[in-house]
Design an enzyme around this catalytic site. Structure first.
Site, PDB file in Angstrom:
ATOM      1  N   GLN A  21       0.834  -1.195   0.000  1.00  0.00           N
ATOM      2  CA  GLN A  21       0.000   0.000   0.000  1.00  0.00           C
ATOM      3  C   GLN A  21       0.877   1.257   0.000  1.00  0.00           C
ATOM      4  OE1 GLN A  21      -0.163  -2.474   2.180  1.00  0.00           O
ATOM      5  NE2 GLN A  21      -2.220  -3.338   2.179  1.00  0.00           N
ATOM      6  N   ASP A  65      -7.657  -1.154  -5.162  1.00  0.00           N
ATOM      7  CA  ASP A  65      -8.345  -0.414  -4.090  1.00  0.00           C
ATOM      8  C   ASP A  65      -7.899   1.046  -4.071  1.00  0.00           C
ATOM      9  OD1 ASP A  65      -9.206  -2.996  -3.506  1.00  0.00           O
ATOM     10  OD2 ASP A  65      -7.845  -3.233  -1.807  1.00  0.00           O
ATOM     11  N   ARG A 129     -14.268  -3.816  -3.922  1.00  0.00           N
ATOM     12  CA  ARG A 129     -14.142  -4.980  -3.053  1.00  0.00           C
ATOM     13  C   ARG A 129     -14.704  -4.616  -1.689  1.00  0.00           C
ATOM     14  NH1 ARG A 129      -8.564  -7.796  -2.593  1.00  0.00           N
ATOM     15  NH2 ARG A 129      -7.800  -5.761  -1.867  1.00  0.00           N
TER      16      ARG A 129
END
Length: 213
Positions: A21, A65, A129
């Site tokens: 991330q 994401d 998601r």
């Protein structure tokens, strides 16, 4: 108000990579608005953490994401660009997702609404998601290229979430907007169901949002 670009140059991760991330911005305050800004990254580009937020005419780029968090946010006329790695012809694997909304309970008044946006780029991706069990995201009047997988969404591999998540689509266009093969829990919204998500009243804009001139 400044029109700015924010970028995280961390490399594009592979699906399942741990610690990949790389947030470009976190928005954690209430009543924040962005006009014509650019957000660039790969996994988890824009941390739309909490509070009411407005994004208009923004460019948001990422791979996995790349818009995530538990804010209550309205995205209008934004360009969403997937930079997930291209998928070879004939391969059906998914390697990206636009959203990972973090609404954790039915008592939380949060979620993402995308209206009059466009979605394109590379890879083979989901619209969202279910990062948390009450994840809520709606796409309306949005152009979706054929990079969107036919099933459209993912329950984070937890079928228990199928009963509580709210993923809706309304009057979208493009090769990725065909809902014929969408998963059973996806909402094909009618006019009445879509109405709360179609304008800035979704974020109580009359209470705080000032026009940008």
């Amino acid at each position: 108000m400044l029109q700015i670009e924010l970028q995280n140059v961390a490399p594009i991760p592979r699906p399942g990579d741990v610690g990949a991330q790389a947030v470009a911005i976190r928005v954690g305050g209430d009543q924040a608005a962005f006009w014509g800004c650019g957000f660039f990254g790969a996994q988890d580009t824009l941390h739309d953490d909490r509070g009411r937020h407005y994004f208009k005419d923004c460019y948001i780029q990422g791979s996995i994401d790349f818009i995530f968090g538990n804010g209550k946010s309205f995205y209008e006329n934004c360009q969403l660009n997937s930079m997930a790695n291209p998928v070879p012809a004939g391969v059906k694997s998914i390697n990206g997702a636009v959203t990972a909304n973090g609404r954790a309970s039915m008592d939380e008044n949060s979620g993402f609404a995308f209206v009059n946006c466009s979605l394109g780029g590379t890879g083979r991706i989901w619209l969202g998601r279910a990062w948390r069990p009450f994840s809520r995201v709606v796409f309306a009047y949005t152009f979706m290229s054929d990079i969107v997988a036919p099933e459209g969404w993912n329950d984070f591999n937890d079928p228990m979430r199928d009963q509580t998540i709210f993923y809706g689509e309304y009057m979208c266009t493009g090769g990725g907007a065909n809902t014929t093969l969408r998963l059973p829990y996806i909402q094909r919204l009618n006019d009445t169901q879509a109405s709360p998500y179609l304008n800035v009243s979704f974020i109580d804009a009359d209470q705080w949002l000032q026009p940008y001139t």
